[in-house]
Write a protein that holds these residues in place. Structure first.
Motif, PDB file in Angstrom:
ATOM      1  N   GLU A 271       0.850  -1.191   0.000  1.00 52.64           N
ATOM      2  CA  GLU A 271       0.000   0.000   0.000  1.00 52.64           C
ATOM      3  C   GLU A 271       0.887   1.242   0.000  1.00 52.64           C
ATOM      4  O   GLU A 271       2.114   1.151   0.182  1.00 52.64           O
ATOM      5  CB  GLU A 271      -0.928  -0.004   1.215  1.00 52.64           C
ATOM      6  N   ILE A 272       0.285   2.396  -0.181  1.00 51.76           N
ATOM      7  CA  ILE A 272       1.040   3.643  -0.172  1.00 51.76           C
ATOM      8  C   ILE A 272       1.725   3.834   1.176  1.00 51.76           C
ATOM      9  O   ILE A 272       2.867   4.297   1.257  1.00 51.76           O
ATOM     10  CB  ILE A 272       0.120   4.840  -0.483  1.00 51.76           C
ATOM     11  N   GLU A 273       1.060   3.442   2.275  1.00 50.27           N
ATOM     12  CA  GLU A 273       1.614   3.647   3.612  1.00 50.27           C
ATOM     13  C   GLU A 273       2.660   2.603   4.000  1.00 50.27           C
ATOM     14  O   GLU A 273       3.401   2.792   4.955  1.00 50.27           O
ATOM     15  CB  GLU A 273       0.488   3.621   4.662  1.00 50.27           C
ATOM     16  N   GLY A 274       2.686   1.472   3.307  1.00 51.24           N
ATOM     17  CA  GLY A 274       3.613   0.400   3.676  1.00 51.24           C
ATOM     18  C   GLY A 274       3.080  -0.944   3.217  1.00 51.24           C
ATOM     19  O   GLY A 274       2.318  -1.035   2.255  1.00 51.24           O
ATOM     20  N   LEU A 275       3.489  -2.002   3.910  1.00 51.07           N
ATOM     21  CA  LEU A 275       3.020  -3.352   3.617  1.00 51.07           C
ATOM     22  C   LEU A 275       1.989  -3.755   4.653  1.00 51.07           C
ATOM     23  O   LEU A 275       2.222  -3.620   5.862  1.00 51.07           O
ATOM     24  CB  LEU A 275       4.180  -4.352   3.640  1.00 51.07           C
ATOM     25  N   SER A 276       0.842  -4.296   4.187  1.00 53.57           N
ATOM     26  CA  SER A 276      -0.183  -4.748   5.115  1.00 53.57           C
ATOM     27  C   SER A 276      -0.399  -6.239   4.964  1.00 53.57           C
ATOM     28  O   SER A 276      -0.175  -6.816   3.892  1.00 53.57           O
ATOM     29  CB  SER A 276      -1.503  -4.004   4.885  1.00 53.57           C
ATOM     30  N   LEU A 277      -0.837  -6.858   6.057  1.00 57.37           N
ATOM     31  CA  LEU A 277      -1.166  -8.276   6.086  1.00 57.37           C
ATOM     32  C   LEU A 277      -2.680  -8.391   6.191  1.00 57.37           C
ATOM     33  O   LEU A 277      -3.288  -7.867   7.120  1.00 57.37           O
ATOM     34  CB  LEU A 277      -0.479  -8.950   7.276  1.00 57.37           C
ATOM     35  N   ARG A 278      -3.308  -9.078   5.237  1.00 54.24           N
ATOM     36  CA  ARG A 278      -4.761  -9.215   5.187  1.00 54.24           C
ATOM     37  C   ARG A 278      -5.128 -10.697   5.201  1.00 54.24           C
ATOM     38  O   ARG A 278      -4.444 -11.528   4.614  1.00 54.24           O
ATOM     39  CB  ARG A 278      -5.324  -8.582   3.906  1.00 54.24           C
ATOM     40  N   ASN A 279      -6.271 -11.005   5.824  1.00 51.78           N
ATOM     41  CA  ASN A 279      -6.787 -12.363   5.815  1.00 51.78           C
ATOM     42  C   ASN A 279      -7.489 -12.659   4.494  1.00 51.78           C
ATOM     43  O   ASN A 279      -8.050 -11.774   3.852  1.00 51.78           O
ATOM     44  CB  ASN A 279      -7.777 -12.572   6.958  1.00 51.78           C
ATOM     45  N   LEU A 280      -7.477 -13.928   4.109  1.00 48.95           N
ATOM     46  CA  LEU A 280      -8.203 -14.373   2.932  1.00 48.95           C
ATOM     47  C   LEU A 280      -9.677 -14.574   3.282  1.00 48.95           C
ATOM     48  O   LEU A 280     -10.051 -14.609   4.467  1.00 48.95           O
ATOM     49  CB  LEU A 280      -7.603 -15.690   2.430  1.00 48.95           C
ATOM     50  N   PRO A 281     -10.547 -14.692   2.271  1.00 47.28           N
ATOM     51  CA  PRO A 281     -11.967 -14.938   2.542  1.00 47.28           C
ATOM     52  C   PRO A 281     -12.172 -16.172   3.409  1.00 47.28           C
ATOM     53  O   PRO A 281     -11.439 -17.159   3.309  1.00 47.28           O
ATOM     54  CB  PRO A 281     -12.544 -15.153   1.135  1.00 47.28           C
ATOM     55  N   GLY A 282     -13.173 -16.078   4.276  1.00 37.08           N
ATOM     56  CA  GLY A 282     -13.450 -17.150   5.216  1.00 37.08           C
ATOM     57  C   GLY A 282     -12.844 -16.936   6.579  1.00 37.08           C
ATOM     58  O   GLY A 282     -13.175 -17.650   7.534  1.00 37.08           O
ATOM     59  N   LYS A 283     -11.947 -15.960   6.702  1.00 37.02           N
ATOM     60  CA  LYS A 283     -11.343 -15.599   7.982  1.00 37.02           C
ATOM     61  C   LYS A 283     -11.828 -14.217   8.400  1.00 37.02           C
ATOM     62  O   LYS A 283     -12.255 -13.419   7.558  1.00 37.02           O
ATOM     63  CB  LYS A 283      -9.812 -15.593   7.871  1.00 37.02           C
ATOM     64  N   PRO A 284     -11.795 -13.899   9.695  1.00 38.21           N
ATOM     65  CA  PRO A 284     -12.177 -12.541  10.124  1.00 38.21           C
ATOM     66  C   PRO A 284     -11.300 -11.493   9.460  1.00 38.21           C
ATOM     67  O   PRO A 284     -10.103 -11.707   9.258  1.00 38.21           O
ATOM     68  CB  PRO A 284     -11.958 -12.578  11.648  1.00 38.21           C
ATOM     69  N   GLN A 285     -11.903 -10.374   9.100  1.00 45.05           N
ATOM     70  CA  GLN A 285     -11.136  -9.313   8.451  1.00 45.05           C
ATOM     71  C   GLN A 285     -10.057  -8.787   9.403  1.00 45.05           C
ATOM     72  O   GLN A 285     -10.298  -8.576  10.582  1.00 45.05           O
ATOM     73  CB  GLN A 285     -12.057  -8.170   8.038  1.00 45.05           C
ATOM     74  N   ARG A 286      -8.846  -8.595   8.819  1.00 41.53           N
ATOM     75  CA  ARG A 286      -7.715  -8.134   9.623  1.00 41.53           C
ATOM     76  C   ARG A 286      -6.781  -7.337   8.720  1.00 41.53           C
ATOM     77  O   ARG A 286      -6.576  -7.676   7.560  1.00 41.53           O
ATOM     78  CB  ARG A 286      -6.958  -9.322  10.219  1.00 41.53           C
ATOM     79  N   ARG A 287      -6.240  -6.273   9.274  1.00 45.41           N
ATOM     80  CA  ARG A 287      -5.246  -5.477   8.547  1.00 45.41           C
ATOM     81  C   ARG A 287      -4.158  -5.065   9.517  1.00 45.41           C
ATOM     82  O   ARG A 287      -4.389  -4.301  10.445  1.00 45.41           O
ATOM     83  CB  ARG A 287      -5.883  -4.241   7.913  1.00 45.41           C
ATOM     84  N   GLN A 288      -2.952  -5.616   9.307  1.00 48.52           N
ATOM     85  CA  GLN A 288      -1.775  -5.238  10.086  1.00 48.52           C
ATOM     86  C   GLN A 288      -0.821  -4.525   9.147  1.00 48.52           C
ATOM     87  O   GLN A 288      -0.481  -5.058   8.082  1.00 48.52           O
ATOM     88  CB  GLN A 288      -1.103  -6.477  10.693  1.00 48.52           C
ATOM     89  N   LEU A 289      -0.364  -3.341   9.522  1.00 46.27           N
ATOM     90  CA  LEU A 289       0.434  -2.513   8.634  1.00 46.27           C
ATOM     91  C   LEU A 289       1.851  -2.358   9.162  1.00 46.27           C
ATOM     92  O   LEU A 289       2.060  -2.065  10.340  1.00 46.27           O
ATOM     93  CB  LEU A 289      -0.209  -1.132   8.476  1.00 46.27           C
ATOM     94  N   LEU A 290       2.834  -2.562   8.259  1.00 43.62           N
ATOM     95  CA  LEU A 290       4.226  -2.237   8.547  1.00 43.62           C
ATOM     96  C   LEU A 290       4.566  -1.007   7.714  1.00 43.62           C
ATOM     97  O   LEU A 290       4.713  -1.097   6.494  1.00 43.62           O
ATOM     98  CB  LEU A 290       5.142  -3.406   8.166  1.00 43.62           C
ATOM     99  N   PRO A 291       4.668   0.168   8.340  1.00 44.92           N
ATOM    100  CA  PRO A 291       4.874   1.402   7.558  1.00 44.92           C
ATOM    101  C   PRO A 291       6.278   1.489   6.979  1.00 44.92           C
ATOM    102  O   PRO A 291       7.200   0.823   7.433  1.00 44.92           O
ATOM    103  CB  PRO A 291       4.618   2.506   8.594  1.00 44.92           C
ATOM    104  N   GLY A 292       6.417   2.337   5.957  1.00 44.75           N
ATOM    105  CA  GLY A 292       7.716   2.560   5.341  1.00 44.75           C
ATOM    106  C   GLY A 292       7.738   2.102   3.898  1.00 44.75           C
ATOM    107  O   GLY A 292       6.845   1.387   3.433  1.00 44.75           O
ATOM    108  N   SER A 293       8.761   2.533   3.189  1.00 46.41           N
ATOM    109  CA  SER A 293       8.915   2.173   1.782  1.00 46.41           C
ATOM    110  C   SER A 293       9.631   0.833   1.697  1.00 46.41           C
ATOM    111  O   SER A 293      10.865   0.757   1.689  1.00 46.41           O
ATOM    112  CB  SER A 293       9.705   3.264   1.039  1.00 46.41           C
TER     113      SER A 293
END
Length: 440
Positions: A271-293
């Protein structure tokens, strides 16, 4: 007509007799699956008809050639994990013996187990290109008909197929090549079965402007693509074994290529803000972000570990090891371009392919430890790295795979590099791209 009590007594007696017969029946092996392992070169998952005595399996089972291993798990689901740090150069004869928790003996199970991945390549031929596979005896087996141009290749992580894109006059096309292969075969088989390729199947009907492919060990497939008629990017997801069905469309915005996590259930989204970790369908929605280029460079076998390339404002780059719950650990920092990377286990050993910022033909391969110290270095003078083809690591034979072009030659070659000394072992085959095909 018999009295009801007599009928009921007969039914109870019959049920008791059937129960006694089942209890005296020897245990059976219901399922045996070869898989990759995070803490060793390979593993087997076993499922039995009843809870087993793990100690008896460990004492009575055998591998030939002998290789250090351990048995894990309990009950009817167990796992055999290879723990040796010695390369695997041939198939192994596996004999599974043991007793269940009642002391009944499992009939001996005899298998031929070969967990080594196979060498896969895009090969230039008359009239176009072809996907070919190197057999165990060194011969090359065509997997596809001759195609105009193969632009991307992504083996499914469970070895059941290969997703690929081809370029035609009207645009790119997305295909799936089904495969039949198995790392496990009964020892009674006369000879190991060859990989069987099916017919190419179109995964999307329309020509594409571009497509980026990713898969995980479960065999899921993620494709970011766009067609001229749409004018926007779409992310399609096929769950394992569902490539013949309509894909699920993921509502995700990304600034670059997304990657499925090897163990499944999640993906890395730039993403523009960094790298995010997202769950695939069937799992609860989650977004963990590691900021930086940062860019994702490669995954490590241990779950949650990965190598990232960080871009600094002064145009330097660094290689970072990411581990769950910890800040990224910097392993290398410099002005060279990072072409690709690979790692063993949880990042105990890391290999880094660098190109000098002033001289693209000056390429070197580094081996780093977890502290970022250079353990080995290999100068690749006389070779050019094929653009866009990443480095790959085979933990079973403990060797790297690069696609390199000898300077002054029109075609590249697969080059095997044992990590014990980083010597170059070219395979005499002209290719456009080379990579590993996971065993089935």
């Amino acid at each position: 007509m018999k009295p009801l009590p007599l009928l009921l007594a007969g039914g109870v007696l019959l049920a008791a007799l059937q129960q006694q017969l089942l209890l005296r029946r020897p245990p059976r092996l219901l399922d045996l699956v070869s898989s990759s392992a995070s803490s060793g070169p390979a593993a087997l998952s076993l499922r039995f008809s009843r809870p087993m005595n793990r100690a008896s399996l460990a004492a009575l089972s055998s591998l030939n050639p002998t290789a250090p291993h351990q048995w894990l798990g309990s009950g009817d689901a167990l796992r055999l994990l290879l723990t040796s740090q010695q390369p695997i150069h041939s198939a192994m004869a596996l004999v599974i013996r043991g007793r269940d928790q009642r002391g009944l003996t499992l009939p001996p199970q005899r298998w031929r187990w070969d967990p080594r991945p196979r060498l896969l390549a895009v090969v230039p031929v008359d009239q176009g290109e072809q996907l070919q596979l190197q057999q165990r005896d060194g011969r090359w087996q065509p997997l596809t008909p001759v195609l105009e141009q193969i632009t991307a290749v992504q083996p499914l992580g469970n070895g059941t197929g290969i997703a690929l894109t081809t370029r035609e006059a009207e645009g790119e096309r997305l295909w799936l090549l089904p495969l039949q292969q198995s790392a496990l075969q009964p020892q009674t088989a006369a000879k190991p079965e060859a990989v069987q390729a099916g017919r190419l199947q179109a995964l999307l009907p329309e020509p594409l402007i571009f497509a980026h492919l990713s898969s995980n060990r479960r065999g899921d497939l993620l494709v970011q693509w766009s067609a001229r008629a749409l004018g926007r990017s779409i992310t399609s997801f096929w769950a394992e074994g569902q490539q013949s069905a309509r894909p699920e469309q993921l509502n995700l915005e990304a600034s670059g290529p997304m990657q499925l996590l090897p163990e499944g259930a999640a993906l890395v989204v730039p993403e523009i803000e960094g790298l995010s970790l997202r769950n695939l369908p069937g799992k609860p929605q989650r977004r963990q972000l590691l900021p930086g280029s940062r860019d994702l460079s490669s995954f490590c076998p241990v779950s949650g570990r990965a190598l990232l390339v960080r871009h600094w404002p002064d145009f330097r780059r660094s290689l970072e090891l990411v581990e769950p719950g910890l800040a990224p650990r910097q392993l290398w920092l410099g002005q060279d371009a990072v072409l690709s990377s690979a790692c063993d286990r949880g990042g105990e050993r890391v290999w880094l392919l660098l190109s000098h910022w002033r001289n693209a033909q000056h390429t070197r391969l580094l081996e780093l430890n977890r502290q970022g110290q250079i353990v080995r270095e290999r100068d690749l003078s006389g070779w050019e790295v094929e653009p866009g083809v990443p480095m790959a690591y085979d933990p079973t034979r403990q060797q790297l795979l690069l696609t390199l072009r000898p300077q002054g030659h029109p075609e590249a070659q697969p080059v095997l590099i044992p990590v014990r000394d980083l010597t170059l072992q070219p395979v005499q085959k002209g290719v456009r791209q080379s990579l590993w095909l996971p065993p089935g």
